[in-house]
Motif scaffolding. Structure first.
Motif, PDB file in Angstrom:
ATOM      1  N   PRO A 203       0.780  -1.253   0.000  1.00 36.55           N
ATOM      2  CA  PRO A 203       0.000   0.000   0.000  1.00 36.55           C
ATOM      3  C   PRO A 203       0.802   1.289   0.000  1.00 36.55           C
ATOM      4  CG  PRO A 203      -0.709  -1.499   1.764  1.00 36.55           C
ATOM      5  CD  PRO A 203       0.604  -1.975   1.263  1.00 36.55           C
ATOM      6  N   GLY A 204       2.054   1.278   0.465  1.00 37.85           N
ATOM      7  CA  GLY A 204       2.777   2.499   0.802  1.00 37.85           C
ATOM      8  C   GLY A 204       2.631   3.642  -0.172  1.00 37.85           C
ATOM      9  N   LEU A 205       3.037   3.453  -1.409  1.00 42.09           N
ATOM     10  CA  LEU A 205       2.996   4.543  -2.381  1.00 42.09           C
ATOM     11  C   LEU A 205       1.562   4.901  -2.765  1.00 42.09           C
ATOM     12  CD1 LEU A 205       5.310   5.094  -5.427  1.00 42.09           C
ATOM     13  CD2 LEU A 205       2.843   5.314  -5.672  1.00 42.09           C
ATOM     14  N   VAL A 206       0.763   3.902  -3.120  1.00 39.58           N
ATOM     15  CA  VAL A 206      -0.560   4.210  -3.674  1.00 39.58           C
ATOM     16  C   VAL A 206      -1.544   4.697  -2.621  1.00 39.58           C
ATOM     17  CG1 VAL A 206      -0.400   2.782  -5.746  1.00 39.58           C
ATOM     18  CG2 VAL A 206      -1.108   1.727  -3.607  1.00 39.58           C
ATOM     19  N   ALA A 207      -1.502   4.125  -1.415  1.00 38.23           N
ATOM     20  CA  ALA A 207      -2.426   4.580  -0.380  1.00 38.23           C
ATOM     21  C   ALA A 207      -2.112   6.015   0.033  1.00 38.23           C
ATOM     22  CB  ALA A 207      -2.365   3.651   0.836  1.00 38.23           C
ATOM     23  N   SER A 208      -0.835   6.327   0.176  1.00 41.74           N
ATOM     24  CA  SER A 208      -0.443   7.696   0.543  1.00 41.74           C
ATOM     25  C   SER A 208      -0.819   8.675  -0.555  1.00 41.74           C
ATOM     26  CB  SER A 208       1.061   7.748   0.801  1.00 41.74           C
ATOM     27  OG  SER A 208       1.444   6.834   1.805  1.00 41.74           O
ATOM     28  N   THR A 209      -0.591   8.273  -1.805  1.00 37.55           N
ATOM     29  CA  THR A 209      -0.935   9.123  -2.945  1.00 37.55           C
ATOM     30  C   THR A 209      -2.432   9.421  -2.963  1.00 37.55           C
ATOM     31  OG1 THR A 209       0.909   8.288  -4.275  1.00 37.55           O
ATOM     32  CG2 THR A 209      -0.941   9.272  -5.465  1.00 37.55           C
ATOM     33  N   ALA A 210      -3.244   8.380  -2.793  1.00 38.23           N
ATOM     34  CA  ALA A 210      -4.698   8.561  -2.809  1.00 38.23           C
ATOM     35  C   ALA A 210      -5.163   9.408  -1.638  1.00 38.23           C
ATOM     36  CB  ALA A 210      -5.392   7.199  -2.795  1.00 38.23           C
ATOM     37  N   TYR A 211      -4.535   9.233  -0.476  1.00 39.22           N
ATOM     38  CA  TYR A 211      -4.934  10.012   0.702  1.00 39.22           C
ATOM     39  C   TYR A 211      -4.700  11.498   0.466  1.00 39.22           C
ATOM     40  CZ  TYR A 211      -5.435  11.520   5.534  1.00 39.22           C
ATOM     41  OH  TYR A 211      -5.852  12.167   6.669  1.00 39.22           O
ATOM     42  N   ALA A 241      -8.545   5.088  -3.329  1.00 42.42           N
ATOM     43  CA  ALA A 241      -9.442   6.236  -3.396  1.00 42.42           C
ATOM     44  C   ALA A 241     -10.877   5.807  -3.124  1.00 42.42           C
ATOM     45  CB  ALA A 241      -9.336   6.903  -4.764  1.00 42.42           C
ATOM     46  N   THR A 242     -11.279   4.676  -3.671  1.00 50.80           N
ATOM     47  CA  THR A 242     -12.627   4.156  -3.423  1.00 50.80           C
ATOM     48  C   THR A 242     -12.835   3.887  -1.936  1.00 50.80           C
ATOM     49  OG1 THR A 242     -12.703   3.149  -5.628  1.00 50.80           O
ATOM     50  CG2 THR A 242     -14.244   2.305  -3.975  1.00 50.80           C
ATOM     51  N   GLN A 243     -11.842   3.265  -1.308  1.00 51.01           N
ATOM     52  CA  GLN A 243     -11.971   2.973   0.122  1.00 51.01           C
ATOM     53  C   GLN A 243     -11.999   4.246   0.965  1.00 51.01           C
ATOM     54  OE1 GLN A 243      -9.820  -0.563   1.784  1.00 51.01           O
ATOM     55  NE2 GLN A 243      -8.763  -0.518  -0.184  1.00 51.01           N
ATOM     56  N   PHE A 244     -11.134   5.219   0.635  1.00 53.70           N
ATOM     57  CA  PHE A 244     -11.129   6.476   1.394  1.00 53.70           C
ATOM     58  C   PHE A 244     -12.462   7.212   1.238  1.00 53.70           C
ATOM     59  CE2 PHE A 244      -6.312   6.426   1.022  1.00 53.70           C
ATOM     60  CZ  PHE A 244      -6.116   6.123   2.360  1.00 53.70           C
ATOM     61  N   ALA A 245     -13.030   7.180   0.031  1.00 57.03           N
ATOM     62  CA  ALA A 245     -14.318   7.839  -0.181  1.00 57.03           C
ATOM     63  C   ALA A 245     -15.400   7.185   0.670  1.00 57.03           C
ATOM     64  CB  ALA A 245     -14.689   7.785  -1.667  1.00 57.03           C
ATOM     65  N   ILE A 336     -11.023  19.023  -9.976  1.00 55.82           N
ATOM     66  CA  ILE A 336     -10.362  17.906 -10.658  1.00 55.82           C
ATOM     67  C   ILE A 336      -8.969  17.817 -10.058  1.00 55.82           C
ATOM     68  CG2 ILE A 336      -9.579  16.947 -12.859  1.00 55.82           C
ATOM     69  CD1 ILE A 336     -12.022  19.828 -12.927  1.00 55.82           C
ATOM     70  N   VAL A 337      -8.674  16.734  -9.358  1.00 54.41           N
ATOM     71  CA  VAL A 337      -7.363  16.577  -8.730  1.00 54.41           C
ATOM     72  C   VAL A 337      -6.628  15.461  -9.452  1.00 54.41           C
ATOM     73  CG1 VAL A 337      -8.266  15.047  -6.917  1.00 54.41           C
ATOM     74  CG2 VAL A 337      -6.125  16.277  -6.564  1.00 54.41           C
ATOM     75  N   THR A 338      -5.400  15.761  -9.882  1.00 51.05           N
ATOM     76  CA  THR A 338      -4.710  14.849 -10.786  1.00 51.05           C
ATOM     77  C   THR A 338      -3.322  14.487 -10.297  1.00 51.05           C
ATOM     78  OG1 THR A 338      -3.913  14.597 -13.078  1.00 51.05           O
ATOM     79  CG2 THR A 338      -3.937  16.828 -12.191  1.00 51.05           C
ATOM     80  N   CYS A 339      -3.009  13.224 -10.434  1.00 48.80           N
ATOM     81  CA  CYS A 339      -1.634  12.745 -10.252  1.00 48.80           C
ATOM     82  C   CYS A 339      -1.344  11.784 -11.400  1.00 48.80           C
ATOM     83  CB  CYS A 339      -1.471  12.031  -8.916  1.00 48.80           C
ATOM     84  SG  CYS A 339      -2.152  10.369  -8.878  1.00 48.80           S
ATOM     85  N   ALA A 340      -0.103  11.768 -11.842  1.00 48.75           N
ATOM     86  CA  ALA A 340       0.316  10.846 -12.908  1.00 48.75           C
ATOM     87  C   ALA A 340      -0.451  11.100 -14.199  1.00 48.75           C
ATOM     88  CB  ALA A 340       0.164   9.400 -12.472  1.00 48.75           C
ATOM     89  N   PHE A 366       2.438  12.254  -4.799  1.00 51.83           N
ATOM     90  CA  PHE A 366       2.675  11.419  -3.628  1.00 51.83           C
ATOM     91  C   PHE A 366       2.068  12.051  -2.379  1.00 51.83           C
ATOM     92  CE2 PHE A 366       5.296   9.556  -0.149  1.00 51.83           C
ATOM     93  CZ  PHE A 366       4.675   8.334  -0.197  1.00 51.83           C
ATOM     94  N   ALA A 367       2.852  12.217  -1.289  1.00 48.49           N
ATOM     95  CA  ALA A 367       2.306  12.681  -0.017  1.00 48.49           C
ATOM     96  C   ALA A 367       3.453  13.111   0.879  1.00 48.49           C
ATOM     97  CB  ALA A 367       1.521  11.557   0.670  1.00 48.49           C
ATOM     98  N   ASN A 368       3.151  13.997   1.830  1.00 49.77           N
ATOM     99  CA  ASN A 368       4.171  14.304   2.825  1.00 49.77           C
ATOM    100  C   ASN A 368       4.144  13.241   3.924  1.00 49.77           C
ATOM    101  OD1 ASN A 368       2.161  15.099   4.765  1.00 49.77           O
ATOM    102  ND2 ASN A 368       2.132  17.164   3.894  1.00 49.77           N
ATOM    103  N   TYR A 369       5.102  13.344   4.842  1.00 53.82           N
ATOM    104  CA  TYR A 369       5.245  12.307   5.873  1.00 53.82           C
ATOM    105  C   TYR A 369       3.974  12.170   6.693  1.00 53.82           C
ATOM    106  CZ  TYR A 369       7.838   9.631   9.491  1.00 53.82           C
ATOM    107  OH  TYR A 369       8.290   8.670  10.363  1.00 53.82           O
ATOM    108  N   ARG A 370       3.373  13.288   7.078  1.00 57.79           N
ATOM    109  CA  ARG A 370       2.164  13.233   7.889  1.00 57.79           C
ATOM    110  C   ARG A 370       1.033  12.527   7.156  1.00 57.79           C
ATOM    111  NH1 ARG A 370       0.419  12.993  13.040  1.00 57.79           N
ATOM    112  NH2 ARG A 370      -1.796  13.495  13.098  1.00 57.79           N
ATOM    113  N   GLU A 371       0.852  12.845   5.880  1.00 57.42           N
ATOM    114  CA  GLU A 371      -0.216  12.217   5.095  1.00 57.42           C
ATOM    115  C   GLU A 371       0.040  10.719   4.934  1.00 57.42           C
ATOM    116  OE1 GLU A 371      -1.100  16.273   2.503  1.00 57.42           O
ATOM    117  OE2 GLU A 371       0.434  14.836   1.883  1.00 57.42           O
ATOM    118  N   ALA A 372       1.297  10.346   4.675  1.00 53.44           N
ATOM    119  CA  ALA A 372       1.635   8.932   4.550  1.00 53.44           C
ATOM    120  C   ALA A 372       1.387   8.204   5.869  1.00 53.44           C
ATOM    121  CB  ALA A 372       3.094   8.779   4.121  1.00 53.44           C
ATOM    122  N   TRP A 373       1.744   8.851   6.980  1.00 45.56           N
ATOM    123  CA  TRP A 373       1.542   8.243   8.297  1.00 45.56           C
ATOM    124  C   TRP A 373       0.053   8.041   8.574  1.00 45.56           C
ATOM    125  CZ3 TRP A 373       5.434   6.947  11.920  1.00 45.56           C
ATOM    126  CH2 TRP A 373       4.965   6.532  13.164  1.00 45.56           C
TER     127      TRP A 373
END
Length: 450
Positions: A203-211, A241-245, A336-340, A366-373
């Motif tokens: 999950p590390g990269l994608v979950a943090s990115t989606a958050y 993203a689906t799960q966070f929503a 509209i929020v975009t990554c990649a 991606f995300a900052n440390y707080r968002e990833a945490w």
């Protein structure tokens, strides 16, 4: 290396036992070679085969610097940035390593004729460098991929804005697709105790990115009741993203490319699902011209699923293929929020629908440390779940990259590094049992944890 694996698998080794383990002089790592950056010259992106460009090499253990940690990698995973690395798009990553290496004598370690790739890991800390107090040998960890210097004032409000911000394993060396990895200690987070090594490593990269993209105030700032259009809603970043929503009280409108993927979205709890292949959406008439009639047809279908409402947020990552439609279907004042840009970086849209309707486009990376945490904390509590569908051996990483490149996967694919088999690493069996169905939602057949 076997002594390290035995200590980890035992689950009983103490910090002093890990500190006393002898480090090997070298380790196996998935690499790219600088001498091969012209391997795919003249080929279209889709025709480039990562199985030809990646190698499994024995490489020296890097020097450990201040504020760093050396981690025994039990598992890692494949992300799209790893695919881009392997096909040398949009440019070879050795350019990143060269620029980084010129920054300081310590950074020069990264400028090598080989690149150890990979931006995820789950594993165990073996050694820490000077100045590291929060982590010790034996700690079971996962790593996010933000590498940042923080010597500029720009990054102290949001570390992603630091001018020396990089993605570990993509813009730096010594990444996670290897038996050992070198990370900054502030990349480390506690491994969720109820997950296996291979689950925790995905999950590390994608979950943090989606958050960050969807939940954080640095992204869309989603709130309860928002309608959120999610492209690729069963994929690596889209499934989070689906799960966070859903967890945040929003209404995801999930766009997928098959009925099988639609079923996964419904299993996660989504009710509004669009199978774009079955409904035949073609947003481009040809290579040069988009089709606004298809945007309108798509918008009508969304309103049928939302009770007549347009979407408040569009979660964008396909890029060129979908961006014109995304701008069109967002509600007045929407985001509209975009990554990649997995279908192409050059986006085209009709600006009348942006400016006249006061919509916003937000870039998110991606995300900052707080968002990833925070994203990892939700996973550790069983509120958000990994999306592992299949696990490969380290020596089969080329095939894993190929499958993701050709979209032959769903969710995330994992790669075992030092873990001798799947199913190891579970420390909290009670929490795991509570969420076992959700943990295994993307994966068939279900493996047995041990």
């Amino acid at each position: 290396m076997q002594d390290i694996v035995s200590a980890i698998v035992s689950g009983e080794a103490a910090p002093e036992d890990f500190a006393a383990l002898a480090l090997p002089g070298s380790y196996r790592a998935v690499t790219l070679h600088k001498s091969e950056t012209d391997l795919f010259t003249g080929l279209a992106g889709r025709d480039k085969d990562p199985r030809k460009s990646v190698h499994l090499d024995e490489v020296p253990v890097p020097e450990l610097g201040p504020g760093e940690a050396l981690v025994a990698v039990m598992s890692s995973s494949v992300n799209y940035n790893t695919v881009w690395s392997s096909v040398f798009e949009p440019l070879p990553t050795f350019d990143f390593l060269s620029r980084y290496g010129a920054r300081s004598p310590l950074a020069r370690r990264h400028d090598l004729p080989y690149h150890v790739i990979g931006s995820d890991l789950a594993g165990v800390v073996l050694r820490t460098g000077p100045g590291v107090n929060a982590w010790k040998p034996g700690d079971e960890v996962v790593a996010h991929c933000l590498s940042v210097e923080l010597e500029s004032p720009d990054g102290h409000g949001d570390t992603m804005l630091d001018p020396e911000q990089r993605i570990w394993g993509y813009e730096t060396n010594f990444g996670g697709l290897a038996e050992l990895a070198l990370v900054r200690s502030n990349q480390l987070m506690p491994k969720p105790a109820h997950l296996t090594w291979e689950e925790a490593g995905t999950p590390g990269l994608v979950a943090s990115t989606a958050y960050r993209q969807l939940v954080s105030r640095n992204g869309a700032g989603m709130k309860q009741g928002d309608n959120v259009l999610i492209w690729g809603a069963s994929g690596g970043v889209g499934a989070f993203a689906t799960q966070f929503a859903l967890a945040g009280g929003a209404n995801p409108v999930c766009v997928v490319s098959s009925e099988k993927k639609a079923e996964i979205c419904r299993a996660m709890g989504a009710e509004a699902v669009i199978d774009r292949s079955a409904e035949g959406y073609r947003f481009w008439k040809d290579e040069h011209e988009q089709d606004p009639r298809e945007w309108k047809r798509f918008g009508k279908r969304i309103r049928e699923l939302t009770g007549g409402e347009d979407v408040d947020i569009v979660f964008e990552h396909p890029g060129r293929e979908t961006f014109g439609a995304s701008v069109f279907v967002a509600r007045k004042g929407g985001t509209i929020v975009t990554c990649a840009s997995t279908s192409g970086y050059k986006h085209e849209y009709d600006n009348r629908y942006l400016w006249m309707s006061l919509k916003r486009i937000i870039g998110s990376h991606f995300a900052n440390y707080r968002e990833a945490w925070e994203a990892n904390r939700l996973i550790a509590k069983g509120r958000i779940h990994p999306t592992l569908s299949k696990t490969y051996r380290l020596e089969d990483t080329g095939q894993a990259l190929y499958d993701v490149h050709r979209n032959l996967h769903q969710g995330k694919v994992g790669v075992l590094a030092l873990a001798p088999r799947e199913g190891l690493g579970v420390r909290d069996r009670e929490l795991r049992e509570k969420h076992l169905t959700a943990i295994n939602r993307f994966r068939v057949p279900v493996p047995q944890a041990g």
